[in-house]
Design an enzyme around this catalytic site. Structure first.
Site, short mmCIF file in Angstrom:
data_model
loop_
_atom_site.label_atom_id
_atom_site.label_comp_id
_atom_site.label_asym_id
_atom_site.label_seq_id
_atom_site.Cartn_x
_atom_site.Cartn_y
_atom_site.Cartn_z
N HIS A 174 0.82 -1.22 0.00
CA HIS A 174 0.00 0.00 0.00
C HIS A 174 0.85 1.27 0.00
CE1 HIS A 174 -4.03 -1.86 0.89
NE2 HIS A 174 -3.19 -2.87 1.01
N ASP A 382 3.51 9.58 -0.63
CA ASP A 382 2.34 8.79 -0.25
C ASP A 382 2.12 7.71 -1.31
OD1 ASP A 382 0.03 8.02 1.11
OD2 ASP A 382 -0.68 10.08 1.36
P1 ADP Z 1 -3.32 6.48 4.99
O1 ADP Z 1 -3.64 5.09 4.54
O2 ADP Z 1 -1.86 6.79 4.94
O3 ADP Z 1 -3.89 6.82 6.31
P2 ADP Z 1 -5.18 7.51 2.92
O4 ADP Z 1 -5.49 8.91 2.52
O5 ADP Z 1 -4.89 6.60 1.77
O6 ADP Z 1 -3.97 7.53 3.96
O7 ADP Z 1 -6.40 6.86 3.68
C1 ADP Z 1 -6.96 7.46 4.81
C2 ADP Z 1 -8.35 6.88 5.03
O8 ADP Z 1 -8.71 7.17 6.38
C3 ADP Z 1 -9.39 7.50 4.14
O9 ADP Z 1 -10.23 6.49 3.63
C4 ADP Z 1 -10.18 8.44 5.04
O10 ADP Z 1 -11.55 8.48 4.79
C5 ADP Z 1 -9.95 7.86 6.42
N1 ADP Z 1 -9.84 8.99 7.36
C6 ADP Z 1 -8.97 9.98 7.28
N2 ADP Z 1 -9.18 10.87 8.27
C7 ADP Z 1 -10.21 10.42 8.99
C8 ADP Z 1 -10.88 10.90 10.13
N3 ADP Z 1 -10.56 12.00 10.76
N4 ADP Z 1 -11.87 10.17 10.59
C9 ADP Z 1 -12.19 9.05 9.97
N5 ADP Z 1 -11.59 8.56 8.90
C10 ADP Z 1 -10.61 9.22 8.40
O1 F6P Z 2 -1.26 2.91 4.20
C1 F6P Z 2 -0.38 2.89 5.23
C2 F6P Z 2 -0.84 2.29 6.54
O2 F6P Z 2 0.20 1.72 7.21
C3 F6P Z 2 -1.87 1.23 6.36
O3 F6P Z 2 -1.31 -0.02 6.42
C4 F6P Z 2 -2.80 1.49 7.48
O4 F6P Z 2 -4.08 1.51 6.95
C5 F6P Z 2 -2.51 2.89 7.98
O5 F6P Z 2 -1.32 3.27 7.40
C6 F6P Z 2 -2.61 3.02 9.48
O6 F6P Z 2 -1.43 2.70 10.15
P1 F6P Z 2 -1.34 1.89 11.53
O7 F6P Z 2 -1.88 0.54 11.27
O8 F6P Z 2 0.10 1.88 11.88
O9 F6P Z 2 -2.18 2.62 12.51
#
Ligand code: ADP
Ligand code: F6P
Length: 479
Positions: A174, A382
């Site tokens: 990912h 990212d």
């Molecule tokens: P990462 O996997 O690094 O956290 P992404 O942008 O790919 O980053 O995914 C983040 C996910 O978490 C998104 O689907 C988003 O809807 C969810 N998310 C982000 N911020 C919040 C929040 N404050 N509350 C709930 N869900 C959240």
């Molecule tokens: O996309 C990166 C990631 O490590 C995912 O595996 C996971 O959804 C997210 O970040 C949250 O991280 P953690 O599991 O360390 O809280």
């Protein structure tokens, strides 16, 4: 996203599943607060993407409960059977905080922070990966498909192949996969590549990551080129890019729900009906470029391009990996910076920046997307960034503007966003100015095209293309 889950007895479906998903975390985690503990949806893109895909299939999800040791966990989440892998306190320090987030995470994100290379952490990584491989082997039925996810579990494909040669093994990363110059710093570089080569299909977010991996495999192991991938150890290992996405139809449904639309209006009203609302939504992670973004916004207030009362920024920072010193420092720095900007530019009743350090329920998140005129997604690196895809999908009336880092995987697809180098403060400021001043016709045409991209490549298409490619693995075993 927050869901409460009813605690039920541990499930007993091991050994019969046709599809097994393996990831570090289960889609729910046990969170403790002052009033007790509750099961809530785990944060992050992996869980957001895989949950809708698995909901409709008869699969098992193998992962960690979010607490040390053996935990009585819910049997199912949204109809998906859960199978927990226990991890001790000490292993959490060495495997999760240590090797996964202190070595691999920074190394794979352009070494934004210096990766640490600790032999004790590596030993724990091997031990815990083996435990996940055994759990997957125990859950999978004969000839099953096992889909392993992310950087925590890169040894599982090879270990699982040793335990269960009958299963098909897919691996999807990912996060970014680094270029050779960085990856070769890793003292256990060959072992990681060989771990991944245990899969029948290794998938990445973008083609550049796939070619980094293929090059490294040829350099560090005896793998050679084959059509669509590599040959290794008498087998074909397919390698490819599968950009992850979101459940666009579900998000559109939420974004057109009258209660969510009303909440979006209510939010704008609560913010003082500003002319322009800027929004950032991220896990609080040093890769997300939140500080650079806040700094740029602060300078725009200073130059009076932004004016308190007329313009406002909302930053949601979801708590993440709070046991890690880098994350604690990032939080302290960010909070100090937000305090400085607010101290200088807020007026009574009108903060320049609203900063929320917490997770918000999904409908509230969608209402925020609907309320925001400009979405700021400026990670320094990212793998994909689903927030960017969520924002454009929520804008069903094709208004709004997306400022997007060139260094997010999503930038390869979302070409009509205002693309920006997140290290370039003047560049971010210019992009915000452009987003605010965008002529409405131009803004609409960009947003329509962005929305089409996500609608035509949603998370179901992503899962389908990965699983189809996995079924089509070469059946020929090389001499
Ligand atoms: P990462 O996997 O690094 O956290 P992404 O942008 O790919 O980053 O995914 C983040 C996910 O978490 C998104 O689907 C988003 O809807 C969810 N998310 C982000 N911020 C919040 C929040 N404050 N509350 C709930 N869900 C959240
Ligand atoms: O996309 C990166 C990631 O490590 C995912 O595996 C996971 O959804 C997210 O970040 C949250 O991280 P953690 O599991 O360390 O809280």
């Amino acid at each position: 996203m927050e869901h409460e889950v009813r605690a039920e007895p541990v499930n007993t479906v091991a050994g019969s599943a046709g599809l097994v998903v393996v990831s570090n975390r289960l889609p729910v985690r046990l969170e403790e607060d002052g009033t007790g503990s509750r099961w809530r949806t785990s944060p992050g893109g992996l869980v957001a993407a895989l949950t809708p895909v698995l909901r409709g299939r008869d699969g098992v999800w193998v992962g960690w409960s979010g607490q040390p040791g053996h935990v009585r966990h819910p049997a199912t989440h949204e109809g998906i059977a859960l199978h927990a892998v226990p991890i001790s306190d000490e292993e959490l320090d060495d495997f999760y905080v240590g090797f996964s987030n202190g070595t691999l995470w920074p190394l794979y994100h352009d070494a934004i922070r210096s990766p640490s290379f600790e032999r004790r952490w590596w030993q724990a990584y091997v031990t815990v990966n083996h435990r996940y491989a055994e759990a997957a082997a125990a859950a999978a039925g004969h000839g099953a498909t096992v889909w392993v996810h992310d950087y925590h579990l890169q040894l599982v494909p090879m270990m699982l192949r040793g335990l269960r040669p009958d299963v098909r093994i897919g691996f999807f990363l990912h996060i970014p996969f680094p270029p050779q110059e960085l990856f070769v710093q890793l003292p256990w570089r060959r072992e990681i590549i060989e771990g991944l080569l245990g899969a029948d299909l290794v998938g990445f977010q973008v083609p550049g990551a796939a070619s980094n991996f293929s090059r490294l495999a040829r350099r560090l192991t005896d793998a050679g080129s084959a059509e669509d991938g590599l040959h290794h150890d008498g087998r074909i290992v397919r390698v490819g890019a599968f950009p992850i996405s979101i459940d666009a139809a579900e998000l559109e449904a939420r974004a057109t729900d009258p209660a969510v639309l009303a909440r979006a209006q209510g939010l704008r009203h609560d913010l003082g009906d500003p002319q322009v609302m800027l929004l950032g939504v991220d896990r609080l992670d040093y890769t997300k470029g939140i500080e650079q973004r806040v700094r740029a916004v602060g300078e725009l207030f200073e130059e009076e391009t932004l004016r308190t009362g007329e313009h406002v920024m909302v930053q949601i920072a979801v708590p993440s990996r709070e046991d890690d010193a880098h994350y604690q420092a990032e939080r302290d720095d960010l909070e100090r910076l937000v305090g400085e900007v607010n101290g200088r530019f807020s007026t009574v009743g009108h903060p320049a920046i609203h900063y929320l350090h917490r997770s918000v329920p999904f409908d509230e998140l969608v209402a925020l997307y609907l309320a925001a005129d400009v979405m700021l997604v400026t990670p320094l690196r990212d793998g994909m960034n689903l927030v960017a895809k969520e924002y454009v999908t929520a804008r069903t009336d094709a208004t709004g503007a997306l400022v997007l880092s060139e260094f997010a995987g999503a930038a390869r697809e979302l070409r009509q966003a205002i693309l920006v180098n997140p290290h370039d403060l003047d560049g971010i400021k210019g992009a915000i100015r452009l987003a605010i001043e965008l002529e409405p016709g131009d803004a609409r045409s960009r947003m329509r095209r962005l929305r089409r991209v996500v609608r035509n490549a949603d998370v179901y298409a992503w899962a389908q293309s990965f699983l189809t490619a996995l079924q089509q693995r070469a059946e020929i075993v090389l001499p």
